[in-house]
Design an enzyme around this catalytic site. Structure first.
Site, PDB file in Angstrom:
ATOM      1  CB  CYS A   2      -0.867   0.040   1.247  1.00 13.84           C
ATOM      2  SG  CYS A   2      -1.774  -1.465   1.536  1.00 13.84           S
ATOM      3  NE  ARG A  27       4.694   1.844  -1.166  1.00 14.27           N
ATOM      4  CZ  ARG A  27       5.563   2.054  -0.191  1.00 14.27           C
ATOM      5  NH1 ARG A  27       6.678   2.713  -0.450  1.00 14.27           N
ATOM      6  NH2 ARG A  27       5.345   1.636   1.016  1.00 14.27           N
ATOM      7  CD1 TRP A  74      -0.376  -5.897  -3.549  1.00 12.60           C
ATOM      8  CD2 TRP A  74      -0.217  -6.701  -1.464  1.00 12.60           C
ATOM      9  NE1 TRP A  74       0.088  -7.181  -3.632  1.00 12.60           N
ATOM     10  CE2 TRP A  74       0.208  -7.695  -2.372  1.00 12.60           C
ATOM     11  CE3 TRP A  74      -0.202  -6.991  -0.113  1.00 12.60           C
ATOM     12  CZ2 TRP A  74       0.639  -8.953  -1.966  1.00 12.60           C
ATOM     13  CZ3 TRP A  74       0.230  -8.249   0.298  1.00 12.60           C
ATOM     14  CH2 TRP A  74       0.642  -9.210  -0.619  1.00 12.60           C
ATOM     15  CG  ASN A  98       1.831   0.406   4.043  1.00  9.34           C
ATOM     16  OD1 ASN A  98       1.667  -0.800   3.928  1.00  9.34           O
ATOM     17  ND2 ASN A  98       2.978   1.003   3.759  1.00  9.34           N
ATOM     18  N   GLY A  99      -0.122  -1.765   5.958  1.00  8.81           N
ATOM     19  CA  GLY A  99       0.318  -2.734   6.964  1.00  8.81           C
ATOM     20  C   GLY A  99      -0.831  -3.600   7.436  1.00  8.81           C
ATOM     21  CD  GLU A 480      16.462 -13.331  -9.264  1.00  8.06           C
ATOM     22  OE1 GLU A 480      15.850 -13.750  -8.277  1.00  8.06           O
ATOM     23  OE2 GLU A 480      16.206 -12.242  -9.808  1.00  8.06           O
ATOM     24  CE  LYS A 484      13.124 -11.205 -11.081  1.00  9.15           C
ATOM     25  NZ  LYS A 484      13.909 -10.871  -9.942  1.00  9.15           N
ATOM     26  CD  GLU A 487       9.338 -11.633  -9.226  1.00  7.25           C
ATOM     27  OE1 GLU A 487       9.086 -10.791  -8.376  1.00  7.25           O
ATOM     28  OE2 GLU A 487      10.441 -11.664  -9.820  1.00  7.25           O
ATOM     29  CG  HIS A 503      18.631 -37.042  -6.398  1.00  4.76           C
ATOM     30  ND1 HIS A 503      18.998 -38.296  -5.995  1.00  4.76           N
ATOM     31  CD2 HIS A 503      19.781 -36.399  -6.736  1.00  4.76           C
ATOM     32  CE1 HIS A 503      20.325 -38.408  -6.050  1.00  4.76           C
ATOM     33  NE2 HIS A 503      20.814 -37.265  -6.516  1.00  4.76           N
ATOM     34  CE  LYS A 603      11.276  -2.730  -6.582  1.00  2.95           C
ATOM     35  NZ  LYS A 603      11.952  -3.839  -7.264  1.00  2.95           N
TER      36      LYS A 603
HETATM   37  C1  F6R Z   1      11.599 -10.457  -6.949  1.00  3.94           C
HETATM   38  C2  F6R Z   1      11.591  -9.445  -5.916  1.00  3.94           C
HETATM   39  C3  F6R Z   1      11.327  -9.876  -4.527  1.00  3.94           C
HETATM   40  C4  F6R Z   1      12.217  -9.092  -3.548  1.00  3.94           C
HETATM   41  C5  F6R Z   1      11.834  -9.436  -2.101  1.00  3.94           C
HETATM   42  C6  F6R Z   1      12.716  -8.718  -1.104  1.00  3.94           C
HETATM   43  O1  F6R Z   1      11.839  -9.913  -8.206  1.00  3.94           O
HETATM   44  O2  F6R Z   1      11.770  -8.292  -6.182  1.00  3.94           O
HETATM   45  O3  F6R Z   1      11.508 -11.250  -4.359  1.00  3.94           O
HETATM   46  O4  F6R Z   1      13.548  -9.398  -3.791  1.00  3.94           O
HETATM   47  O5  F6R Z   1      10.502  -9.083  -1.881  1.00  3.94           O
HETATM   48  O6  F6R Z   1      12.603  -7.341  -1.235  1.00  3.94           O
HETATM   49  P1  F6R Z   1      13.692  -6.358  -0.647  1.00  3.94           P
HETATM   50  O7  F6R Z   1      14.950  -6.591  -1.394  1.00  3.94           O
HETATM   51  O8  F6R Z   1      13.125  -4.988  -0.853  1.00  3.94           O
HETATM   52  O9  F6R Z   1      13.837  -6.723   0.815  1.00  3.94           O
END
Ligand code: F6R
Length: 608
Positions: A2, A27, A74, A98-99, A480, A484, A487, A503, A603
């Site tokens: 949020c 965000r 959010w 927010n929260g 990773e 990506k 996501e 395995h 974000k």
């Molecule tokens: C994936 C992504 C998330 C963040 C995770 C941690 O592309 O962006 O997995 O890496 O939410 O966020 P930070 O780095 O802000 O603690």
């Protein structure tokens, strides 16, 4: 997560609030709303979906008033519909949040018993009703009622509140989620971050944990959790300079992928002295020489950066590393050692689990270091030492340049740790520094493969599932890569240690399953290539990402390959991240998904 904006302005504020909300879009959110007070009366507009839907509503039914709050939500409690969208209003207040309010169910029951009616399913509305109760039943002033409500609610949150009948009053509170005050000329602002405030002012005061504030157009009062009046410094924010356009790219993610050579170079310049070919660390209470164990923790992509660095700390510095995702570490009974250090990795510096894991490690006597991108963030403020990463603002929800800058910073820290512990000599330090200094150029060369990768991505876009495999430092990169892809393209993907394939996951292999093999021509190359041949023998489509030597010696039968410049093997993930990111990006653009704001994602994850 949020986003919050509040403005005590000079004329109608709704358009400015929308402008601020747009800067918080990155965000992640699924509904938005604005409330204003005009001549003491409250009015509000809320809409599910993107801010454009709210703007369309405001065009038909504009809001007047020089005082207002706005929100991007959010969803956590209750669906993303208009009723659950913020601001929430009662007959006395309007509020954005927010929260998470952890004890909302208990408070809601209590207030219902007292005759208060709830219209939404949110945890937020309970705070609005609680303030209303204190104003009405206990006859408190606005300030007293807000403080009384804050004392009752548990959880991690930021709040902004308007009081009906008050044209010159805005209150805010911060517990766990960030909130900043912006001072204008006869105007006052509240915002989730300095970026949101950048169009209005660069004079920014960050609330500390537990603080709450009472604002008028000409005054700022800040109180700590106990209610004592406190002073917090005003800083001049540089967020306005950093902001934020796509620079000719279709998406922020594309822009951020292409910024990597530059921001990696910036990050290196914080640590390396090219003249002496040495690494230097910021001063602080982090003594690698005497450290017996390092605990690393983070979430998501930042966790994978931490996991790659485990290989560096272990092999260069001989430092035992314990690593876990923060949501697990914070609840485990970790037997921390007395001389241990703990290192937290976070782009935003606000991730709730990472912050909680940091506090847990501190409570067990660990020295705390953090690799963070936002210097004013909660994690940065709570660490004993900050290892900077100069990625600049990352707007695309999927982390790209922050990941490679985290890796760059961590590589420098691990080399410095190795020197401090006497595990590498001066010559080896110089060799590694030279290798690091080449990385920006190697990433730039890799980025030239965009068109070829886009071709391959057209095929990947047809897949239902994708596997990524790698060994050693490239195993976390495989995870990773899978993260990506899922996501932003919504294709199911998994990253595996190549040796684990037989395995279990090898059962998945068929003609429709692309397997992406990350295998630089290093000491583990032949082993990974054997795993790749096991895939191909079962009809799987192998895409090899390797260097010239690696592609040349891989044998026949590849579905496709991407050739990356040769790089010092331990540093390969920083360079190989680029094709991995481009593959996900072009797969998503082929599918036409919302690359910068993928569904359901935020974000900065400021709730647990
Ligand atoms: C994936 C992504 C998330 C963040 C995770 C941690 O592309 O962006 O997995 O890496 O939410 O966020 P930070 O780095 O802000 O603690």
């Amino acid at each position: 997560m949020c986003g919050i904006i509040g403005i005590l302005g000079k004329s109608d504020v709704a358009p400015l609030i929308v402008q601020g909300l747009k800067r918080l879009e990155y965000r992640g959110y699924d509904s938005a709303g604005v409330a204003t007070i005009s001549k003491g009366n409250l009015d509000r507009r809320r809409a599910p979906g993107k801010i454009a839907a709210l703007e369309a509503l405001l065009e038909v039914r504009p809001l007047s008033g020089a005082l207002g709050i706005g929100h991007t939500r959010w969803a956590t409690h209750g669906a993303a519909n208009e009723t659950n969208a913020h601001p929430h209003a009662t007959r006395r207040v309007a509020l954005v949040h927010n929260g998470i309010i952890e004890n909302f169910a208990e408070l809601r029951r209590e207030l219902i018993d007292k005759g208060y009616n709830f219209e939404s399913e949110t945890d937020t509305e309970v705070v609005a009703q609680l303030i209303t109760y204190y104003l009405e039943a206990e006859n408190m002033s606005a300030k007293e009622a807000f403080h009384a409500a804050l004392k009752r609610v548990r959880g991690a949150f930021a709040l902004a509140v308007l009081f009906i009948g008050e044209d010159d009053l805005l209150m805010g509170a911060r517990r766990g989620s960030p909130l900043a005050i912006g001072r204008g000329d006869g105007e006052m602002f509240l915002g989730s971050d300095a970026y949101a405030l950048a169009p209005f002012t660069n004079r920014v005061t960050y609330l500390d944990e537990g603080d709450w504030t009472v604002l008028t157009r000409h005054s700022i009062e800040i109180f700590d959790a106990s209610g004592a009046r406190v002073k917090r410094p005003e800083t001049i924010s540089s967020a306005a300079d950093q902001m934020v356009d796509k620079d000719g790219h279709r998406h922020f993610m594309s822009k951020e992928i292409h910024e990597q050579p530059e921001v990696i170079a910036h990050t290196l310049s914080r640590y390396l002295d090219p003249a002496t070919e040495t690494v230097g660390l910021p001063k602080g209470a982090f003594d690698f020489a005497s450290m017996d164990r390092l605990t690393i923790s983070a979430c998501g992509t930042a966790y994978y950066a931490g996991l790659i660095s485990k290989y560096w700390f272990e092999s260069w510095a001989g430092l035992p590393v314990e690593i876990d995702v923060a949501s697990e570490l914070r609840y485990r009974n970790v037997p921390y050692t007395k001389g241990g250090g703990a290192l937290f990795v976070s782009q935003s510096g606000e991730t709730a689990d990472t912050l909680a894991a940091l506090r847990e490690a501190r409570a067990h006597g660990q020295k705390i270091a953090a690799v963070v991108n936002v210097p004013e963030s909660s994690i940065a403020r709570e660490a004993d030492v900050i290892f900077p990463m100069a990625a600049g603002p990352e707007i695309g929800v999927a982390s790209t340049k922050a990941f490679t800058c985290q890796l760059t910073a961590l590589a420098c820290v691990a080399i410095a740790a190795a020197r401090a512990r006497g595990r590498i000599d001066e010559a080896e330090e110089r060799r590694l520094v030279r290798a690091l200094l080449e990385v920006p150029r190697l990433v730039a060369e890799t980025l030239k493969h965009g068109a070829a990768i886009e071709e391959i991505a057209r095929e990947i876009a047809k897949a239902r599932d994708v596997l990524y495999i790698g060994r050693g430092v490239n195993f976390p990169l495989a995870m990773e890569g899978a993260l990506k892809l899922k996501e932003i393209s919504y294709i199911h993907a998994e990253g595996y240690a190549a040796g684990e394939l037989k395995h279990g996951p090898i059962a998945l292999i068929d003609k429709a399953l692309p397997v992406i093999v990350i295998a630089p021509h290093d000491a583990l190359y032949e082993k990974t290539i054997s795993n790749m041949h096991e895939v191909m023998a079962r009809g799987g489509k192998a895409l090899l990402i390797s260097d010239h030597e690696g592609v040349k010696t891989a044998g026949d039968g590849l579905w496709a390959s991407i050739e990356v410049p040769t790089v010092e093997p331990m540093l390969a993930p920083i360079v190989y991240a680029a094709p991995i990111q481009m593959l996900a990006y072009y797969t998503a653009t082929t599918k036409g998904t919302d690359v910068d704001q993928p569904r359901n994602l935020a974000k900065s994850v400021t709730v647990e």
